[in-house]
Write a protein that holds these residues in place. Structure first.
Motif, mmCIF file in Angstrom:
data_model
loop_
_atom_site.group_PDB
_atom_site.id
_atom_site.type_symbol
_atom_site.label_atom_id
_atom_site.label_comp_id
_atom_site.label_asym_id
_atom_site.label_seq_id
_atom_site.Cartn_x
_atom_site.Cartn_y
_atom_site.Cartn_z
ATOM 1 N N VAL A 74 0.850 -1.192 0.000
ATOM 2 C CA VAL A 74 0.000 0.000 0.000
ATOM 3 C C VAL A 74 0.888 1.245 0.000
ATOM 4 O O VAL A 74 1.850 1.335 0.767
ATOM 5 C CB VAL A 74 -0.931 0.007 1.234
ATOM 6 N N PRO A 75 0.597 2.216 -0.868
ATOM 7 C CA PRO A 75 1.428 3.432 -0.941
ATOM 8 C C PRO A 75 1.521 4.167 0.397
ATOM 9 O O PRO A 75 0.580 4.152 1.206
ATOM 10 C CB PRO A 75 0.708 4.283 -1.986
ATOM 11 N N ARG A 76 2.653 4.813 0.618
ATOM 12 C CA ARG A 76 2.845 5.571 1.852
ATOM 13 C C ARG A 76 1.795 6.670 2.008
ATOM 14 O O ARG A 76 1.381 6.991 3.129
ATOM 15 C CB ARG A 76 4.245 6.180 1.880
ATOM 16 N N ALA A 77 1.373 7.248 0.888
ATOM 17 C CA ALA A 77 0.371 8.321 0.950
ATOM 18 C C ALA A 77 -0.940 7.844 1.555
ATOM 19 O O ALA A 77 -1.742 8.653 2.043
ATOM 20 C CB ALA A 77 0.122 8.880 -0.459
ATOM 21 N N PHE A 78 -1.163 6.527 1.542
ATOM 22 C CA PHE A 78 -2.397 5.969 2.097
ATOM 23 C C PHE A 78 -2.132 5.207 3.393
ATOM 24 O O PHE A 78 -2.992 4.490 3.883
ATOM 25 C CB PHE A 78 -3.059 5.046 1.076
ATOM 26 N N GLY A 79 -0.928 5.345 3.947
ATOM 27 C CA GLY A 79 -0.619 4.750 5.240
ATOM 28 C C GLY A 79 0.158 3.455 5.205
ATOM 29 O O GLY A 79 0.412 2.865 6.256
ATOM 30 N N GLY A 80 0.533 2.989 4.010
ATOM 31 C CA GLY A 80 1.258 1.730 3.910
ATOM 32 C C GLY A 80 2.758 1.908 3.909
ATOM 33 O O GLY A 80 3.276 3.029 3.929
ATOM 34 N N ALA A 81 3.473 0.785 3.864
ATOM 35 C CA ALA A 81 4.944 0.820 3.866
ATOM 36 C C ALA A 81 5.498 1.026 2.469
ATOM 37 O O ALA A 81 6.643 1.466 2.319
ATOM 38 C CB ALA A 81 5.498 -0.477 4.448
ATOM 39 N N GLU A 82 4.710 0.684 1.424
ATOM 40 C CA GLU A 82 5.141 0.810 0.031
ATOM 41 C C GLU A 82 6.547 0.231 -0.148
ATOM 42 O O GLU A 82 7.475 0.902 -0.595
ATOM 43 C CB GLU A 82 5.114 2.272 -0.430
ATOM 44 N N VAL A 83 6.696 -1.041 0.209
ATOM 45 C CA VAL A 83 8.009 -1.673 0.134
ATOM 46 C C VAL A 83 8.438 -1.816 -1.328
ATOM 47 O O VAL A 83 7.632 -1.721 -2.247
ATOM 48 C CB VAL A 83 7.993 -3.064 0.801
ATOM 49 N N VAL A 115 -3.490 -3.472 -9.726
ATOM 50 C CA VAL A 115 -4.578 -2.977 -10.577
ATOM 51 C C VAL A 115 -5.216 -1.740 -9.959
ATOM 52 O O VAL A 115 -5.510 -0.758 -10.655
ATOM 53 C CB VAL A 115 -5.637 -4.071 -10.789
ATOM 54 N N VAL A 116 -5.426 -1.791 -8.658
ATOM 55 C CA VAL A 116 -6.012 -0.645 -7.953
ATOM 56 C C VAL A 116 -5.141 0.591 -8.134
ATOM 57 O O VAL A 116 -5.640 1.689 -8.413
ATOM 58 C CB VAL A 116 -6.189 -0.967 -6.450
ATOM 59 N N ALA A 117 -3.832 0.424 -8.005
ATOM 60 C CA ALA A 117 -2.918 1.560 -8.145
ATOM 61 C C ALA A 117 -3.013 2.203 -9.516
ATOM 62 O O ALA A 117 -2.878 3.424 -9.652
ATOM 63 C CB ALA A 117 -1.485 1.098 -7.875
ATOM 64 N N GLN A 118 -3.280 1.383 -10.543
ATOM 65 C CA GLN A 118 -3.290 1.893 -11.902
ATOM 66 C C GLN A 118 -4.671 2.318 -12.389
ATOM 67 O O GLN A 118 -4.788 3.236 -13.203
ATOM 68 C CB GLN A 118 -2.726 0.833 -12.857
ATOM 69 N N SER A 119 -5.739 1.670 -11.886
ATOM 70 C CA SER A 119 -7.057 1.862 -12.486
ATOM 71 C C SER A 119 -8.113 2.476 -11.573
ATOM 72 O O SER A 119 -9.147 2.941 -12.067
ATOM 73 C CB SER A 119 -7.588 0.511 -13.002
ATOM 74 N N ALA A 120 -7.902 2.473 -10.270
ATOM 75 C CA ALA A 120 -8.926 2.973 -9.349
ATOM 76 C C ALA A 120 -8.857 4.485 -9.212
ATOM 77 O O ALA A 120 -7.790 5.097 -9.397
ATOM 78 C CB ALA A 120 -8.758 2.313 -7.980
ATOM 79 N N ASP A 121 -9.993 5.097 -8.879
ATOM 80 C CA ASP A 121 -9.986 6.530 -8.603
ATOM 81 C C ASP A 121 -9.608 6.758 -7.141
ATOM 82 O O ASP A 121 -9.415 5.800 -6.365
ATOM 83 C CB ASP A 121 -11.329 7.173 -8.954
ATOM 84 N N ALA A 122 -9.495 8.009 -6.742
ATOM 85 C CA ALA A 122 -8.995 8.343 -5.392
ATOM 86 C C ALA A 122 -9.886 7.759 -4.302
ATOM 87 O O ALA A 122 -9.386 7.231 -3.298
ATOM 88 C CB ALA A 122 -8.880 9.855 -5.244
ATOM 89 N N ALA A 123 -11.211 7.843 -4.489
ATOM 90 C CA ALA A 123 -12.131 7.333 -3.470
ATOM 91 C C ALA A 123 -12.020 5.814 -3.354
ATOM 92 O O ALA A 123 -12.038 5.254 -2.241
ATOM 93 C CB ALA A 123 -13.561 7.733 -3.812
ATOM 94 N N GLN A 124 -11.896 5.138 -4.472
ATOM 95 C CA GLN A 124 -11.758 3.684 -4.454
ATOM 96 C C GLN A 124 -10.458 3.276 -3.784
ATOM 97 O O GLN A 124 -10.424 2.343 -2.979
ATOM 98 C CB GLN A 124 -11.828 3.139 -5.882
ATOM 99 N N LYS A 125 -9.386 3.970 -4.098
ATOM 100 C CA LYS A 125 -8.099 3.663 -3.472
ATOM 101 C C LYS A 125 -8.179 3.848 -1.963
ATOM 102 O O LYS A 125 -7.711 2.991 -1.192
ATOM 103 C CB LYS A 125 -7.003 4.550 -4.053
ATOM 104 N N THR A 126 -8.759 4.942 -1.533
ATOM 105 C CA THR A 126 -8.858 5.216 -0.095
ATOM 106 C C THR A 126 -9.600 4.097 0.621
ATOM 107 O O THR A 126 -9.155 3.613 1.678
ATOM 108 C CB THR A 126 -9.576 6.560 0.138
#
Length: 414
Positions: A74-83, A115-126
């Motif tokens: 999960v990206p750091r911008a959303f609270g993940g470690a984004e390893v 897929v979520v990182a590439q195709s989802a909108d901001a609300a879906q990602k959140t």
């Protein structure tokens, strides 16, 4: 989970909803690796019995989720470690060296996050990232049986007077039985590919534990039934756009597949060495006291280790290239280079997984074939999992790119 519920699952009598346990929040690559190694050490001890009894690893997969490993990409911008992708590949390799069936279960979880990182909108990602960080698992309902090829599908998402409805039948649905969200590939009314996120417990969703493969026995990679299932429009991702833009979702998915095979190979080599050291007898003509002193056995163990190290080196190199490509704007050429780099690794991990799991018996001797050791699980796992992506087409993609400059097709299998 009660013993009654466990029996129901194992006897295919119920499609039970998985629990949501509190999940640890991993903060760094090193922490992810440390946790993966600790879990692998724990999971290794029961792997053979789970395979022999086809006992689904509910407790183990819940420990995986509670550890926080499910959220490491999960990206750091959303609270993940984004390893890094290097770390992601190593996590899968380590887990699969202990139990490749258990290690394969979250492969689609991470593939879908790509897929979520590439195709989802901001609300879906959140929404999706928050659920994942909370310990929820993502499954898969993409492939179908009875179609012309892996890309063709019959599942349909249609708009009705009562809203969107989803119908279809899926198979090879690794991870779906253990999942809180089941993403389903389907065609909309315009014939475009969409990915529909279906919450477990939604009326019309049934998951059947009917996977009967001789390898990867406990992945529960069976059937998903979709019967006039209601769908909220905010849970639909326009997957068709992914093919229209350059990206690395396919190479990332393939990197995970290669890491799984590398883990299988390592387990086979380790078990070969252990059996030769502790149980095998030297051949009568060898003139040595121990099988481990047989010069031909020594030579072959060295060969296995070299092949394994070469496969792991290409795996790490491919992951490093993905890290480089992901750090900049991804164009068509970068996407192609990523696919080819991972394809090279996939060729070697496929070859060593199959070779090591077969060579084990030649080196260890007849006693290694006894059912009590269950060493055939390595070959069964390798043969089953490497069929996921035909290595002959990896070699074709590599040769066509290097010889003719033709980029591989852009989909999840490249």
């Amino acid at each position: 989970m009660s013993s009654t519920a466990t029996i129901a699952i194992e006897e295919n009598q119920a499609d039970l909803l998985p629990r949501v346990l509190p999940a640890h929040r991993i903060g760094s690559d090193q922490e992810a690796l440390d946790i993966a190694r600790a879990l692998a050490a724990e999971f290794r001890s029961g792997a053979s019995e789970r395979d022999r009894e086809r006992r689904l690893p509910w407790a183990e997969i819940e420990k995986f989720s509670a550890s926080g490993l499910g959220g490491i990409s999960v990206p750091r911008a959303f609270g993940g470690a984004e390893v890094s992708y290097r770390t992601l590949a190593e996590v899968f390799r380590v887990l699969c060296s202990a139990d490749p069936a258990l290690g394969q279960i979250p492969q689609n979880h991470f593939g879908i996050l790509g897929v979520v990182a590439q195709s989802a909108d901001a609300a879906q990602k959140t929404r999706i990232y928050a659920d994942v960080l909370a310990g929820q698992r993502i499954g898969n309902a993409g492939p179908e049986r009875g179609t012309q090829n892996i890309l063709e599908m019959k599942a349909r998402l249609l708009e009705t007077p009562n809203g969107y409805r989803l119908n279809g039948k899926k198979f090879y649905s690794t991870g779906a039985l253990f999942a809180h969200w089941v993403p389903v590939k389907a065609l909309d009314e315009q014939g475009r590919v969409v990915l529909v996120f279906v919450r477990r417990g939604t009326p019309g969703l049934t998951i059947v534990d009917d996977w009967s493969g001789f390898g990867q026995r406990t992945t529960a990679s069976g059937t998903v039934l979709l019967d006039n299932l209601p769908v909220a429009v905010e849970n639909v991702l326009p997957l068709h756009r992914q093919a229209e833009q350059a990206g690395i979702q396919g190479p990332v998915s393939q990197l995970i597949q290669a890491a799984i095979d590398a883990g299988i190979a390592e387990a086979a080599v380790d078990d070969a060495i252990h059996f030769v050291r502790t149980r095998s007898r030297p051949w009568a003509d060898s003139g040595v006291e121990r099988a481990s002193d047989d010069p031909y056995v020594i030579r072959d163990i060295g060969d296995l280790k070299i092949r394994l190290h070469a496969a792991n080196a290409l795996l790490a190199k491919a992951a490093g290239l993905l890290d480089q490509v992901a750090a900049v704007t991804i164009d068509a050429e970068a996407s192609a280079r990523a696919s080819i780099a991972v394809a090279k690794a996939k060729v070697l991990t496929t070859e060593i997984a199959l070779h090591a799991s077969e060579k084990l018996f030649e080196l260890a001797g007849s006693a290694a074939t006894l059912a009590e050791h269950n060493l055939d699980r390595h070959w069964r796992n390798a043969r089953t999992h490497t069929l996921h992506d035909p290595v002959r087409w990896k070699l074709h993609a590599i040769g066509n790119y290097l010889l003719n400059g033709i980029a591989p097709a852009r989909h999840s299998w490249n």
